[in-house]
Motif scaffolding. Sequence first.
Motif, mmCIF file in Angstrom:
data_model
loop_
_atom_site.group_PDB
_atom_site.id
_atom_site.type_symbol
_atom_site.label_atom_id
_atom_site.label_comp_id
_atom_site.label_asym_id
_atom_site.label_seq_id
_atom_site.Cartn_x
_atom_site.Cartn_y
_atom_site.Cartn_z
ATOM 1 N N ALA A 245 42.646 -6.991 1.136
ATOM 2 C CA ALA A 245 43.162 -7.780 2.073
ATOM 3 C C ALA A 245 42.356 -8.382 3.107
ATOM 4 O O ALA A 245 42.473 -9.416 3.412
ATOM 5 N N VAL A 246 41.274 -7.596 3.400
ATOM 6 C CA VAL A 246 40.499 -8.188 4.753
ATOM 7 C C VAL A 246 39.775 -9.166 3.845
ATOM 8 O O VAL A 246 39.475 -10.381 4.501
ATOM 9 N N LEU A 247 38.975 -9.171 2.695
ATOM 10 C CA LEU A 247 38.441 -10.177 2.160
ATOM 11 C C LEU A 247 39.265 -11.263 2.043
ATOM 12 O O LEU A 247 38.546 -12.574 2.119
ATOM 13 N N ALA A 248 40.438 -11.085 1.533
ATOM 14 C CA ALA A 248 41.184 -12.337 1.214
ATOM 15 C C ALA A 248 41.559 -13.126 2.590
ATOM 16 O O ALA A 248 41.482 -14.328 2.566
ATOM 17 N N ARG A 249 41.663 -12.470 3.679
ATOM 18 C CA ARG A 249 41.639 -13.219 4.953
ATOM 19 C C ARG A 249 40.609 -13.829 5.547
ATOM 20 O O ARG A 249 40.616 -14.884 5.895
ATOM 21 N N ILE A 250 39.247 -13.237 5.248
ATOM 22 C CA ILE A 250 38.097 -13.657 5.590
ATOM 23 C C ILE A 250 37.767 -14.975 4.813
ATOM 24 O O ILE A 250 37.256 -15.981 5.368
ATOM 25 N N VAL A 251 37.818 -15.058 3.576
ATOM 26 C CA VAL A 251 37.673 -16.183 2.783
ATOM 27 C C VAL A 251 38.497 -17.199 3.105
ATOM 28 O O VAL A 251 37.953 -18.409 3.306
ATOM 29 N N GLY A 252 39.611 -17.021 3.905
ATOM 30 C CA GLY A 252 40.506 -18.169 4.337
ATOM 31 C C GLY A 252 39.901 -18.891 5.381
ATOM 32 O O GLY A 252 40.320 -20.091 5.858
ATOM 33 N N VAL A 253 39.061 -18.310 6.144
ATOM 34 C CA VAL A 253 38.460 -18.782 7.331
ATOM 35 C C VAL A 253 36.945 -19.112 7.411
ATOM 36 O O VAL A 253 36.368 -19.958 8.232
ATOM 37 N N LEU A 254 36.199 -18.781 6.141
ATOM 38 C CA LEU A 254 34.940 -19.007 6.213
ATOM 39 C C LEU A 254 34.845 -20.607 5.870
ATOM 40 O O LEU A 254 35.607 -21.305 5.325
ATOM 41 N N PRO A 255 33.653 -21.379 6.049
ATOM 42 C CA PRO A 255 33.276 -22.645 5.572
ATOM 43 C C PRO A 255 33.447 -22.844 4.026
ATOM 44 O O PRO A 255 33.064 -21.678 3.293
ATOM 45 N N HIS A 256 34.191 -23.841 3.618
ATOM 46 C CA HIS A 256 34.817 -23.648 2.239
ATOM 47 C C HIS A 256 33.566 -23.729 1.105
ATOM 48 O O HIS A 256 33.268 -22.787 0.087
ATOM 49 N N ARG A 257 32.370 -24.324 1.544
ATOM 50 C CA ARG A 257 31.031 -24.407 0.712
ATOM 51 C C ARG A 257 30.520 -22.953 0.682
ATOM 52 O O ARG A 257 29.967 -22.515 -0.543
ATOM 53 N N PHE A 258 30.513 -22.374 1.810
ATOM 54 C CA PHE A 258 29.956 -20.997 1.763
ATOM 55 C C PHE A 258 30.856 -19.839 1.045
ATOM 56 O O PHE A 258 30.251 -19.223 0.277
ATOM 57 N N SER A 259 32.098 -19.945 1.211
ATOM 58 C CA SER A 259 32.792 -19.170 0.428
ATOM 59 C C SER A 259 32.597 -19.409 -1.192
ATOM 60 O O SER A 259 32.893 -18.457 -1.839
ATOM 61 N N LEU A 260 32.618 -20.684 -1.622
ATOM 62 C CA LEU A 260 32.569 -21.053 -2.916
ATOM 63 C C LEU A 260 31.249 -20.214 -3.664
ATOM 64 O O LEU A 260 31.170 -19.585 -4.786
ATOM 65 N N GLY A 261 30.182 -20.508 -2.908
ATOM 66 C CA GLY A 261 28.849 -19.801 -3.254
ATOM 67 C C GLY A 261 28.980 -18.315 -3.169
ATOM 68 O O GLY A 261 28.561 -17.523 -4.105
ATOM 69 N N LEU A 262 29.697 -17.730 -2.274
ATOM 70 C CA LEU A 262 29.852 -16.362 -2.231
ATOM 71 C C LEU A 262 30.500 -15.589 -3.252
ATOM 72 O O LEU A 262 30.273 -14.610 -4.091
ATOM 73 N N VAL A 263 31.560 -16.274 -3.513
ATOM 74 C CA VAL A 263 32.602 -15.953 -4.678
ATOM 75 C C VAL A 263 32.027 -16.148 -6.154
ATOM 76 O O VAL A 263 32.220 -15.337 -6.870
ATOM 77 N N GLY A 264 31.203 -17.160 -6.406
ATOM 78 C CA GLY A 264 30.391 -17.325 -7.356
ATOM 79 C C GLY A 264 29.509 -16.324 -7.711
ATOM 80 O O GLY A 264 29.371 -15.753 -8.927
ATOM 81 N N ARG A 265 28.905 -15.955 -6.687
ATOM 82 C CA ARG A 265 27.866 -14.733 -6.764
ATOM 83 C C ARG A 265 28.421 -13.529 -7.037
ATOM 84 O O ARG A 265 28.073 -12.660 -8.099
ATOM 85 N N LEU A 266 29.556 -13.025 -6.249
ATOM 86 C CA LEU A 266 30.465 -12.048 -6.751
ATOM 87 C C LEU A 266 31.089 -12.023 -8.039
ATOM 88 O O LEU A 266 30.976 -10.944 -8.938
ATOM 89 N N SER A 267 31.391 -12.967 -8.638
ATOM 90 C CA SER A 267 31.837 -13.258 -9.888
ATOM 91 C C SER A 267 30.834 -12.940 -11.075
ATOM 92 O O SER A 267 30.956 -12.466 -12.009
#
Length: 276
Positions: A245-267
């Motif tokens: 739940a915390v991560l879902a909220r954080i992703v919503g406020v991160l810069p979009h390109r940063f969150s894309l890179g982060l999620v890609g690495r986690l995936s």
Amino acid sequence: MKRTIFNPIGTTALVTGASSGLGRGFARELAERGADLVLTARRQDRLEELAVELAEKYGTVSTVIPLDLARPGAVTELVADLHSRDITVGTLVNNAGFGSWGDVRDSDADRAHEQVALNVQALTDLTHALLPDLLRTLRERPGSAALVNMASTAAFQPVPHMAVYGATKAFVLRFTEALWAETRAGGLKVTALCPGPVATEFAGIAGNVHRFRRVLTVDDVMRTAFDALDLADPPPYVVSGRRNAVLARIVGVLPHRFSLGLVGRLSALGHRRPGR
């Protein structure tokens, strides 16, 4: 928040993807709460085994309808079958769905089409077809009707390496939120359930091998789902797991390109290539 215990006793709940994992969890919880079941998935033997278990443990009457909901016309067949049996569905759990891991350029187009057909089209068609049943049940038995659509924490941002899956779950989330707003005044319990990684068959089917420190159990997710349904006014979506739940909220406020890179690495961390 005000609680009004979800009580489906005397009604019938339809659970898609009921042959394993979260689908079986929903079937067991709904049977324990007094609902009869319609169980649908592709694997008839597993559905029949579950039906026997629920009958012996809870006295539940289960109707088993083996079906591949990704197949064209399958939802129409299912609804016609329900009507022919004079079954009114009071609770609908759209749980059936799957994902696949890999870059779009390397993926199988037919498999991608099947994901959209099951995760999006079948869910939408079944919701549209059975919503009148849910509302009828709500009028006759207040507090006993619900719609749960299976989304995911993947719904909150694009997911590189699982692009189609993430996009389908984003659709499920937004569709459910809109439906929640449309039906809220009438009292129908509507919510999208958003778990993170869960210890089910999902990862093996997707080609994704969990290396995450925290993987939810089916019981964890069921507690989240039914805690929400036991509220007088459930939220339009719930995320299972405090960290998720915390991560879902954080992703919503991160810069979009940063969150894309982060999620890609986690995936990418969740996948083990053959031979490794």
